[in-house]
Design a protein around this motif. Structure first.
Motif, PDB file in Angstrom:
ATOM      1  N   GLU A 359      78.345 -55.809 -42.950  1.00  0.00           N
ATOM      2  CA  GLU A 359      76.911 -56.113 -42.928  1.00  0.00           C
ATOM      3  C   GLU A 359      76.075 -54.843 -42.818  1.00  0.00           C
ATOM      4  O   GLU A 359      75.039 -54.696 -43.478  1.00  0.00           O
ATOM      5  CB  GLU A 359      76.603 -57.045 -41.751  1.00  0.00           C
ATOM      6  CG  GLU A 359      75.155 -57.517 -41.673  1.00  0.00           C
ATOM      7  CD  GLU A 359      74.764 -58.417 -42.831  1.00  0.00           C
ATOM      8  OE1 GLU A 359      73.561 -58.537 -43.105  1.00  0.00           O
ATOM      9  OE2 GLU A 359      75.676 -58.996 -43.473  1.00  0.00           O
ATOM     10  N   LYS A 360      76.552 -53.890 -42.010  1.00  0.00           N
ATOM     11  CA  LYS A 360      75.830 -52.623 -41.839  1.00  0.00           C
ATOM     12  C   LYS A 360      75.775 -51.849 -43.156  1.00  0.00           C
ATOM     13  O   LYS A 360      74.710 -51.335 -43.546  1.00  0.00           O
ATOM     14  CB  LYS A 360      76.524 -51.782 -40.765  1.00  0.00           C
ATOM     15  CG  LYS A 360      75.829 -50.464 -40.461  1.00  0.00           C
ATOM     16  CD  LYS A 360      76.574 -49.713 -39.366  1.00  0.00           C
ATOM     17  CE  LYS A 360      75.912 -48.361 -39.091  1.00  0.00           C
ATOM     18  NZ  LYS A 360      76.655 -47.604 -38.035  1.00  0.00           N
ATOM     19  N   LYS A 363      73.390 -53.706 -45.707  1.00  0.00           N
ATOM     20  CA  LYS A 363      71.958 -53.500 -45.456  1.00  0.00           C
ATOM     21  C   LYS A 363      71.515 -52.110 -45.904  1.00  0.00           C
ATOM     22  O   LYS A 363      70.456 -51.943 -46.507  1.00  0.00           O
ATOM     23  CB  LYS A 363      71.659 -53.690 -43.963  1.00  0.00           C
ATOM     24  CG  LYS A 363      71.700 -55.138 -43.509  1.00  0.00           C
ATOM     25  CD  LYS A 363      71.370 -55.255 -42.021  1.00  0.00           C
ATOM     26  CE  LYS A 363      71.371 -56.718 -41.581  1.00  0.00           C
ATOM     27  NZ  LYS A 363      71.083 -56.846 -40.122  1.00  0.00           N
ATOM     28  N   GLN A 366      71.267 -52.005 -49.678  1.00  0.00           N
ATOM     29  CA  GLN A 366      70.086 -52.692 -50.196  1.00  0.00           C
ATOM     30  C   GLN A 366      68.814 -51.877 -49.980  1.00  0.00           C
ATOM     31  O   GLN A 366      67.911 -51.867 -50.827  1.00  0.00           O
ATOM     32  CB  GLN A 366      69.957 -54.066 -49.541  1.00  0.00           C
ATOM     33  CG  GLN A 366      71.047 -55.046 -49.952  1.00  0.00           C
ATOM     34  CD  GLN A 366      71.163 -55.201 -51.453  1.00  0.00           C
ATOM     35  OE1 GLN A 366      70.228 -55.646 -52.120  1.00  0.00           O
ATOM     36  NE2 GLN A 366      72.310 -54.811 -52.010  1.00  0.00           N
ATOM     37  N   GLU A 367      68.733 -51.183 -48.847  1.00  0.00           N
ATOM     38  CA  GLU A 367      67.587 -50.303 -48.602  1.00  0.00           C
ATOM     39  C   GLU A 367      67.505 -49.221 -49.679  1.00  0.00           C
ATOM     40  O   GLU A 367      66.424 -48.914 -50.198  1.00  0.00           O
ATOM     41  CB  GLU A 367      67.703 -49.655 -47.222  1.00  0.00           C
ATOM     42  CG  GLU A 367      67.515 -50.610 -46.054  1.00  0.00           C
ATOM     43  CD  GLU A 367      67.821 -49.951 -44.720  1.00  0.00           C
ATOM     44  OE1 GLU A 367      68.132 -48.733 -44.715  1.00  0.00           O
ATOM     45  OE2 GLU A 367      67.796 -50.646 -43.685  1.00  0.00           O
TER      46      GLU A 367
END
Length: 686
Positions: A359-360, A363, A366-367
């Protein structure tokens, strides 16, 4: 990818045989005139390694003569020892500056080493004596193109073609000049003129193929020219790599794969062939085979970003998520904002159950995606070229390699499998261009005491140690012993003789007063029959009886080393032993200390024992302590200046540390002293 190759005009050995060079003809310890003639004859018949040994003899007796240095330089040039050839030519010129051919040989050596300005200086010196010399003009023009002195190159080619209007190589060389100036029309005209004068010039077909491929986009016609080049020169791997790319562009995947395979059969270290073949295998879904090829590329160039990214993608595709993460980790260490690597690593972590880690990464990816709107990190793409450059050009047109580049190139040599195929019945390993043989690249072995030794055509000398000579002179052993690092394989009857000898010593030691010499003799027999543990036990007893017995310490050190090697092999082959690398390394390091202690004792009781120094260097090299290994080999060379094995091993250690200049210098000296694998390494490192 290389689309055409430079044309070097090499000096002809047959011409050199008749070069007239004055020399003082005085008999000394050897008949130098006769030895020189034999050396020249050997070189004429392409026995280059043997010829060097003859020239060494003349130099040893009459170091003031220029002639033997010059001829030795020619032999080294033919063995791809360009630095050695340059150095010998310099020595010849120092002794006689009027040997014009020496400037030509040194110029060719410098040109091959990319010292273009130095080569031009040599060619200009030669042109002062012979202003219309074809080879001097041709090679000078090529060097001028290499350092972008295009006007001077055009002038030199003009002089050359005025004197030799039908010299086809001149047209081909000038075509390279036009290509460097982006004038493809004139370049193509010159290539066609070259083929008009000589239709059997492979380089012309290769160059024309490159022009058609890169500038005309005529792939089919480019392929036809490459086919012609291969017919004329079928043993050059680069041609097959180029043809494979053309076949790929024409959708002939099978033909492209066959050409990559054949290129690697010709040149097993060609990283370009491995990389291109991996891409092709990846495209046809031969994923595991593609992984193998990318892995080879990364062994030789760990900083190859594209190879690592492609391998990571294949690991992911084949479900090898841990290995994929390992590759993505290394990519992200260098390029932390590589969005696609972050995204792919997030998927691997998620599939392995690391939800939080996945998940880290997701994210963060995606940033970056929203920020870049591309899916590729522009910083990575912009800096990739700078990050991975391993060669740079200096202001004078020469090139240098970083330490990492040298290490990677040397490491590539270590992963090539030996050629174990069938050989012709007559297979002379010392004749001809021995640098082209597929020799195993490894350190020369340490010296041991043995009842057998394996001689050679070039180095048939017996190694001398005072203590060994004393033991043989005493005639108290069952066998004469030799100091050697080449112990041959034994036949069954030979081995049985040593078992009988062991029984003899058993009787002597059990029925009479034990003698030191009997323990030593039985220990040597135990070493021959590969029982180092029993040998160590006997040597312990011999040393207890005579604590200053240097030879016993020497043999015990080699026995202990052999025992370490045997134990390491047994551990590797034992599935029940846990693979604890750290423990094994610590244990081995402790055992090496005992070996070193024995060699130190040898030098305590036999100061400056060159073989103990050399063997210590071998142990350090084996354990990865390269700086200490170099120190030991250096000390051995200081004691014995013609110690070829020490030069060779020190050269390999320097290359492993990335020091190309010192490594090449040592290998050149080792080759001069008869260590044949030197020439294979020199060729491949150059």
């Amino acid at each position: 990818m290389k689309l055409f190759s430079n044309i070097y005009t090499y000096i002809s050995v047959s011409v050199l045989m008749f070069a007239v060079i004055s020399a003082q003809k005085v008999n000394a310890q050897i008949n130098t005139e006769q030895v020189m003639n034999i050396g020249r004859n050997a070189m004429y018949f392409e026995d280059y390694v043997l010829s060097i040994q003859y020239f060494n003899q003349v130099i040893g007796v009459k170091p003031y003569l220029a002639e033997p240095y010059f001829y030795r330089a020619v032999a080294k040039l033919n063995l791809s020892d360009y630095k050695g050839a340059e150095d010998d030519c310099s020595k010849a010129i120092e002794r006689n500056p009027f040997i014009v051919d020496a400037y030509q040989v040194r110029g060719v050596a410098r040109q091959t080493l990319r010292d273009y300005k130095g080569a031009i200086a040599d060619y200009e010196t030669g042109l002062k004596q012979y202003p219309e010399h074809k080879q001097f003009l041709m090679n000078k023009a090529m060097c001028e193109v290499a350092i972008k002195q295009y006007d001077k190159a055009a002038d030199t080619y003009g002089k050359l073609m005025k004197v030799y209007p039908k010299y086809y190589n001149a047209y081909l060389g000038r075509a390279e000049l036009y290509l460097a100036q982006n004038d493809t029309t004139k370049a193509l005209d010159d290539v066609n003129k070259c083929l008009e004068l000589n239709k059997n010039e492979p380089n012309a077909y290769v160059m024309r193929s490159g022009i058609k491929m890169s500038y005309k986009k005529d792939v089919q016609s480019a392929l036809e020219d490459m086919n012609e080049a291969i017919k004329l020169e079928p043993h050059y791997a680069g041609y097959f790599i180029n043809r494979a790319y053309m076949k790929y562009k024409l959708d002939d995947y099978f033909g492209a794969m066959a050409d990559y395979d054949y290129a690697l059969s010709l040149e097993p270290t060609n990283v370009t062939a491995y990389y291109n073949r991996a891409l092709l295998k990846m495209e046809v879904s031969e994923n595991n085979k593609a992984i193998e090829d990318f892995s080879y590329v990364l062994k030789s160039d760990p900083k190859n970003v594209l190879a690592r990214y492609n391998r990571a993608s294949l690991y992911y595709k084949t479900g090898q998520y841990k290995k994929a993460i390992g590759d993505y980790d290394k990519l992200l260490e260098v390029y932390p904002n590589f969005q696609m690597a972050l995204y792919s690593r997030s998927e691997c972590k998620r599939l392995l159950g690391d939800v939080a880690g996945g998940e880290k990464d997701y994210k963060r990816s995606q940033e970056l995606y929203k920020k870049n709107k591309s899916g590729n990190d522009p910083d990575m793409l912009a800096n990739n070229e700078d990050k991975n450059i391993v060669e740079s050009e200096t202001q004078d047109g020469t090139e240098f390699e970083s330490e990492d580049a040298v290490k990677n190139k040397f490491n590539t040599l270590l992963v090539v499998e030996n050629d174990n195929g069938m050989k012709p019945e007559y297979d002379n390993k010392t004749r001809g261009r021995v640098q082209n043989q597929n020799m195993k690249i490894d350190y020369e072995p340490m010296f041991v005491l043995s009842c057998y030794t394996q001689g050679g055509v070039v180095r048939d000398n017996l190694y001398y140690m005072k203590e060994v000579d004393e033991v043989n002179t005493s005639r108290l052993l069952q066998f004469v012993v030799y100091l050697t690092n080449r112990v041959p394989s034994l036949y069954e009857d030979q081995i049985q003789r040593h078992f009988n000898s062991i029984e003899y010593y058993n009787g002597m030691l059990s029925t009479s007063q034990p003698r030191v010499i009997d323990y030593l003799g039985r220990a040597i027999d135990f070493m021959v029959v590969k029982n180092p543990e029993a040998a160590i036990t006997d040597l312990d007893k011999a040393i207890a009886m005579r604590p200053n017995f240097a030879l016993a310490y020497f043999v015990r050190a080699t026995a202990r080393y052999q025992q370490i090697e045997v134990e390491a092999l047994n551990i590797m082959n034992d599935d029940n032993v846990p693979n604890d690398a750290a423990f094994a390394q610590r244990k081995q390091a402790k055992e090496y200390e005992a070996v070193m202690s024995d060699f130190d004792k040898v030098m305590e009781y036999s100061p400056k024992n060159v073989y103990a120094l050399y063997n210590k260097g071998c142990v350090y090299a084996k354990s990865g302590n390269l700086t200490s290994a170099i120190s030991c080999f250096t000390s051995a060379i200081e004691v014995q200046s013609n110690f070829g094995e020490a030069y060779y091993n020190r050269g390999l250690a320097y290359l492993q540390l990335g020091n190309k200049e010192k490594g090449i210098s040592d290998l050149s000296k080792a080759g001069e002293l008869g260590i044949l694998p030197s020439y294979s390494v020199l060729k491949r490192m150059n």
